[in-house]
Design an enzyme around this catalytic site. Structure first.
Site, PDB file in Angstrom:
ATOM      1  CD  GLU A  34      59.862 -16.811  99.300  1.00 25.00           C
ATOM      2  OE1 GLU A  34      60.824 -16.549  98.562  1.00 25.00           O
ATOM      3  OE2 GLU A  34      59.985 -17.086 100.512  1.00 25.00           O
ATOM      4  NE  ARG A 108      68.376  -5.339 102.996  1.00 22.33           N
ATOM      5  CZ  ARG A 108      69.028  -6.343 102.449  1.00 22.33           C
ATOM      6  NH1 ARG A 108      68.405  -7.284 101.797  1.00 22.33           N
ATOM      7  NH2 ARG A 108      70.328  -6.408 102.553  1.00 22.33           N
ATOM      8  CE1 TYR A 217      71.352   2.811 103.336  1.00 24.56           C
ATOM      9  CE2 TYR A 217      73.565   2.206 104.010  1.00 24.56           C
ATOM     10  CZ  TYR A 217      72.310   1.843 103.604  1.00 24.56           C
ATOM     11  OH  TYR A 217      71.994   0.511 103.458  1.00 24.56           O
ATOM     12  CG  ASP A 294      73.000 -14.078  99.504  1.00 20.74           C
ATOM     13  OD1 ASP A 294      73.789 -13.414  98.797  1.00 20.74           O
ATOM     14  OD2 ASP A 294      72.512 -13.648 100.572  1.00 20.74           O
TER      15      ASP A 294
HETATM   16  C1  LIG Z   1      73.560  -6.630 107.032  1.00 22.82           C
HETATM   17  C2  LIG Z   1      73.522  -6.814 105.542  1.00 22.82           C
HETATM   18  C3  LIG Z   1      73.650  -5.704 104.703  1.00 22.82           C
HETATM   19  C4  LIG Z   1      73.652  -5.869 103.319  1.00 22.82           C
HETATM   20  N1  LIG Z   1      73.800  -4.755 102.529  1.00 22.82           N
HETATM   21  C5  LIG Z   1      73.843  -4.903 101.190  1.00 22.82           C
HETATM   22  C6  LIG Z   1      74.019  -3.765 100.342  1.00 22.82           C
HETATM   23  O1  LIG Z   1      74.143  -2.638 100.822  1.00 22.82           O
HETATM   24  N2  LIG Z   1      74.050  -3.952  98.985  1.00 22.82           N
HETATM   25  C7  LIG Z   1      73.906  -5.199  98.434  1.00 22.82           C
HETATM   26  O2  LIG Z   1      73.926  -5.323  97.193  1.00 22.82           O
HETATM   27  N3  LIG Z   1      73.729  -6.303  99.204  1.00 22.82           N
HETATM   28  C8  LIG Z   1      73.703  -6.193 100.560  1.00 22.82           C
HETATM   29  N4  LIG Z   1      73.518  -7.286 101.358  1.00 22.82           N
HETATM   30  C9  LIG Z   1      73.402  -8.626 100.719  1.00 22.82           C
HETATM   31  C10 LIG Z   1      72.007  -8.920 100.203  1.00 22.82           C
HETATM   32  O3  LIG Z   1      71.047  -8.710 101.212  1.00 22.82           O
HETATM   33  C11 LIG Z   1      71.901 -10.359  99.724  1.00 22.82           C
HETATM   34  O4  LIG Z   1      73.049 -10.708  98.993  1.00 22.82           O
HETATM   35  C12 LIG Z   1      70.666 -10.538  98.823  1.00 22.82           C
HETATM   36  O5  LIG Z   1      69.500 -10.235  99.537  1.00 22.82           O
HETATM   37  C13 LIG Z   1      70.618 -11.961  98.290  1.00 22.82           C
HETATM   38  O6  LIG Z   1      69.429 -12.129  97.559  1.00 22.82           O
HETATM   39  P1  LIG Z   1      68.938 -13.596  97.182  1.00 22.82           P
HETATM   40  O7  LIG Z   1      67.667 -13.404  96.424  1.00 22.82           O
HETATM   41  O8  LIG Z   1      70.040 -14.359  96.550  1.00 22.82           O
HETATM   42  O9  LIG Z   1      68.669 -14.315  98.587  1.00 22.82           O
HETATM   43  P2  LIG Z   1      67.587 -13.958  99.696  1.00 22.82           P
HETATM   44  O10 LIG Z   1      67.344 -12.513  99.793  1.00 22.82           O
HETATM   45  O11 LIG Z   1      68.012 -14.681 100.930  1.00 22.82           O
HETATM   46  O12 LIG Z   1      66.235 -14.615  99.146  1.00 22.82           O
HETATM   47  C14 LIG Z   1      66.042 -16.004  99.174  1.00 22.82           C
HETATM   48  C15 LIG Z   1      64.533 -16.252  99.075  1.00 22.82           C
HETATM   49  O13 LIG Z   1      64.326 -17.652  98.958  1.00 22.82           O
HETATM   50  C16 LIG Z   1      63.319 -18.061  99.876  1.00 22.82           C
HETATM   51  N5  LIG Z   1      63.626 -19.458 100.196  1.00 22.82           N
HETATM   52  C17 LIG Z   1      64.589 -19.924 101.019  1.00 22.82           C
HETATM   53  N6  LIG Z   1      64.613 -21.255 101.015  1.00 22.82           N
HETATM   54  C18 LIG Z   1      63.629 -21.650 100.164  1.00 22.82           C
HETATM   55  C19 LIG Z   1      63.165 -22.914  99.712  1.00 22.82           C
HETATM   56  N7  LIG Z   1      63.733 -24.050 100.151  1.00 22.82           N
HETATM   57  N8  LIG Z   1      62.150 -22.962  98.824  1.00 22.82           N
HETATM   58  C20 LIG Z   1      61.578 -21.820  98.358  1.00 22.82           C
HETATM   59  N9  LIG Z   1      61.975 -20.581  98.759  1.00 22.82           N
HETATM   60  C21 LIG Z   1      62.999 -20.507  99.626  1.00 22.82           C
HETATM   61  C22 LIG Z   1      63.446 -17.097 101.037  1.00 22.82           C
HETATM   62  O14 LIG Z   1      62.247 -17.034 101.786  1.00 22.82           O
HETATM   63  C23 LIG Z   1      63.756 -15.796 100.307  1.00 22.82           C
HETATM   64  O15 LIG Z   1      62.591 -15.138  99.878  1.00 22.82           O
HETATM   65  C24 LIG Z   1      73.519  -7.156 102.747  1.00 22.82           C
HETATM   66  C25 LIG Z   1      73.350  -8.277 103.581  1.00 22.82           C
HETATM   67  C26 LIG Z   1      73.361  -8.109 104.960  1.00 22.82           C
HETATM   68  C27 LIG Z   1      73.208  -9.335 105.838  1.00 22.82           C
END
Ligand SMILES: Cc1cc2nc3c(=O)[nH]c(=O)nc-3n(C[C@H](O)[C@H](O)[C@H](O)COP(=O)(O)OP(=O)(O)OC[C@H]3O[C@@H](n4cnc5c(N)ncnc54)[C@H](O)[C@@H]3O)c2cc1C
Length: 406
Positions: A34, A108, A217, A294
């Site tokens: 991370e 979260r 909510y 994502d």
């Molecule tokens: C306003 C909003 C509301 C939302 N509401 C919902 C909801 O109600 N329900 C739902 O299911 N989803 C919701 N989402 C979507 C959800 O937040 C994301 O889809 C989810 O957090 C994605 O998780 P992830 O682990 O793929 O990415 P992220 O949460 O972005 O995590 C990526 C991680 O990788 C780390 N990182 C980045 N680059 C590097 C690198 N080069 N090397 C090492 N580490 C790195 C970052 O620091 C981070 O810790 C919402 C999003 C938004 C913007």
């Protein structure tokens, strides 16, 4: 299982921790890399469909996750211009019977905390912070993550769970920055006593208005309310988490009903995001490297599914790796095949929901109201069955059969 090298996971968000947990429960050793100095999540709410609970159970954290959720009993759609109810989806017993799990909302940080503690308690998971991955190399037998510090970390497989701006994606897909949608979202979390008393509903409520919507909510055992308001203002640049004042938030909402406006007036410490997503792509895998969450399929939040999909990815990745431990490239390809269409549907349908349900005006909005108000409970359940009922998480391949075919 004998394993010379760990599976590397770039990113310790909800997706990365789900992958680490799933893989560790399946017997793999995992190193999470991370970039941040600490593993944490932003302080806001998140909605969890029944598919998220199915994923929690597969990851072995079902009880902990259920304990911190608030179980809303309706998804409620309001007209932001008239302050009248348009429709609601019943989330009580009939919903749970149909989909086998509840609908809930959580903080979260609480959710990430459950996943983090489970990873910390799992001897097969090593969590490394301040470890930014900038690229990778592979030689057919292993993969090496290249860190910004200059260090190299060798593993059997590398999972790019590094979010919307994924560095790993730039090597695997190479499709440049994400698409700026022009939708701006403002978030605030307020103590429940500051929420207008007549709006303290046990519902995930959405007020739909021309080019804008408001969501609220309850959270954290009803101690807080999550407010999320979105305005389609064609913002040109991506922004994440920038503090803004109330007047800037109100700018997109002068045309809505005073009751809807009053929700915004109760917000505090607003932060702004200009939302981004991407078109679905088929390429998620490059040899021993695969994308997840994502990084693979960023979506607008309008179906509240980005994090749910990331957790589902973690479950399916672990199932496919467990089925083909000796053939990681084939396992990653099987994972991609199982996840591609479902996540593409979420990406594309989230855009559609924004355009046709949340943001229309005039006759388009009147048509929305008329169609949605006429829908029966069963018709609603049928319409969302693909998302909550047909998750594919229980379709795990049998390890022996898969190995025979590998
Ligand atoms: C306003 C909003 C509301 C939302 N509401 C919902 C909801 O109600 N329900 C739902 O299911 N989803 C919701 N989402 C979507 C959800 O937040 C994301 O889809 C989810 O957090 C994605 O998780 P992830 O682990 O793929 O990415 P992220 O949460 O972005 O995590 C990526 C991680 O990788 C780390 N990182 C980045 N680059 C590097 C690198 N080069 N090397 C090492 N580490 C790195 C970052 O620091 C981070 O810790 C919402 C999003 C938004 C913007």
């Amino acid at each position: 299982m004998a394993q010379d090298r760990p599976i590397l996971v770039a990113g310790g968000g909800i997706g990365g921790l789900a992958a680490a947990l799933g893989l560790a429960r399946a017997g793999f050793t995992v190193t999470v890399l991370e970039r941040a100095p600490a593993l944490a999540e932003i302080g806001a709410g998140i909605q969890l469909g029944p598919n998220a609970f199915q994923a929690f159970d597969h990851l072995g954290i079902g009880d902990e996750a259920r304990a911190l959720a608030v179980y809303v009993d309706r998804l409620r759609l309001m007209d932001a211009l008239t302050a009248e109810d348009i429709a609601s989806i019943d989330l009580t017993e009939p919903f749970r019977r149909r989909f086998g799990n509840p609908y809930a909302v959580v903080h979260r940080g609480d959710l990430h905390g459950v996943m983090l503690r489970a990873c910390q308690a799992e001897p097969r998971v090593t969590l490394r912070t301040s470890s930014m991955v900038t690229g990778y190399e592979q030689d057919g037998a292993s993969v090496t993550a290249l860190l910004q510090s200059g260090e190299s970390v060798r593993g059997a497989v590398l999972i790019g769970a590094d979010g919307l701006w994924s560095r790993i994606r730039q090597r695997v897909v190479g499709d440049g920055p994400p698409r700026v949608t022009g939708h701006t979202t403002y978030r605030s979390v307020i103590p429940t006593e500051q929420m207008p008393e007549d709006l303290r509903w046990n519902a995930a409520t959405l007020w739909a208005g021309p080019k804008c919507h408001i969501v609220h909510y309850p959270l954290s055992g009803w101690k807080q309310f999550n407010l999320v308001v979105t305005y389609h203002n064609d913002a040109p640049e991506p922004v994440a988490g920038q503090p803004v004042g109330e007047e800037e938030v109100m700018a997109g909402f002068h045309h809505v009903h005073p009751r809807a406006q009053s929700i915004i007036r109760h917000g505090r410490d607003w932060k702004l995001w200009v939302l981004c997503d991407r078109d679905p792509v088929e390429r998620w895998v490059d040899g021993r490297v695969a994308l997840l969450g994502d990084a693979a399929h960023p979506t607008l939040q309008y179906l509240a599914q980005g994090a749910c999909m990331a957790m589902e990815d973690g479950v399916v990745l672990a199932q496919e790796m467990a089925a083909r431990p000796e053939a990681p490239e084939a396992a990653l390809e099987a994972y991609r095949r199982r996840r591609l269409l479902r996540t593409a549907r979420v990406q594309l349908q989230s855009r559609q929901v924004g355009e046709h349900i949340y943001h229309p005006a005039g006759a388009h909005a009147a048509l929305r109201n008329s169609i949605m108000a006429a829908k029966s409970r069963e018709a609603w359940y049928d319409a969302i069955n693909w998302l909550y009922g047909e998750t594919g998480l229980d379709d795990a391949p049998s390890p022996r059969a898969a190995l025979a075919g590998a």
